[in-house]
Design a protein around this motif. Structure first.
Motif: not given
Length: 218
Positions: A74-94
């Motif tokens: 399982r993958i828990l992605m961290l990032t300094a960019a916390g916009t909705l678009r960033d979250r959607v992109e990260g989850l979209g990658l899997g």
């Protein structure tokens, strides 16, 4: 449970690892994507705590490689960019979960534990067998209602035996799941830890040995 932390900010990576190790999780750390892929090719991790913006190989590529490998990691992605678009992109990658920086270590820990429960066939949040009750989130162990204080590795070994649901777990499997990559593969630490665990759990003995195969809780 085996965790890989991938974070290029060394102080942050080491702080995350230290926090998770206090909760009896085996944690490996790497600071770039290329090394992360090497570790993922060798070890069976339950969860990867993955910073998205890491050097050499980008976190997005690491995430994609994990998904395409078919691993249960399982993958828990961290990032300094916390916009909705960033979250959607990260989850979209899997990615299975997404946590923007800055974050509270307690929240990161809770999310890791939630993902750990999903990394294998579903296990209940609280493990019970043979009069034992183990709560991974609260790091509590009881036997017949009596609290038992365990060290981190004893706790981790007991959790693996309870998750096996009566099946035999080999010493090699326990070494893989309860210790990090720095452990000597030829050590007798598993046998010593099981001895300590039996002593603390008390009589009658609940952890059994199947000679030449491993350990189990009937």
């Amino acid at each position: 449970m085996r965790i890989l932390v991938v974070e290029d900010e060394k102080l942050m990576a080491d702080a995350i690892a230290e926090w998770l190790r206090r909760e009896a999780l085996a944690v490996d750390v790497t600071y770039d994507g290329e090394t992360a892929l090497e570790r993922l090719g060798v070890n069976d991790y339950d969860v990867v705590v993955l910073d998205r913006d890491i050097p050499v190989v980008h976190g997005d590529e690491v995430c994609t490689a994990v998904i395409e490998s078919g691993a249960r990691t399982r993958i828990l992605m961290l990032t300094a960019a916390g916009t909705l678009r960033d979250r959607v992109e990260g989850l979209g990658l899997g990615a299975d979960d997404y946590l923007p920086k800055p974050f509270a270590f307690a929240e990161l820990s809770a999310r890791v534990h939630a993902l750990v429960r999903r990394a294998r066939p579903a296990a209940p949040p609280v493990l019970r067998r043979a009069g034992l009750r183990l709560d991974p989130a609260r790091r509590e162990v009881h036997r017949d209602g009596r609290p038992i204080a365990l060290g981190n590795r004893e706790f981790a070994v007991l959790a693996e035996l309870l998750r096996a649901d009566g099946a035999v777990v080999s010493a090699e499997q326990l070494l893989e799941r309860a210790w990090d990559e720095h452990i000597d593969p030829f050590t007798n630490i598993v046998r010593v830890t099981v001895m300590k665990l039996r002593r603390k759990l008390g009589d009658p003995p609940v952890v059994r040995t199947l000679p030449g195969a491993g350990y189990y809780i009937p």
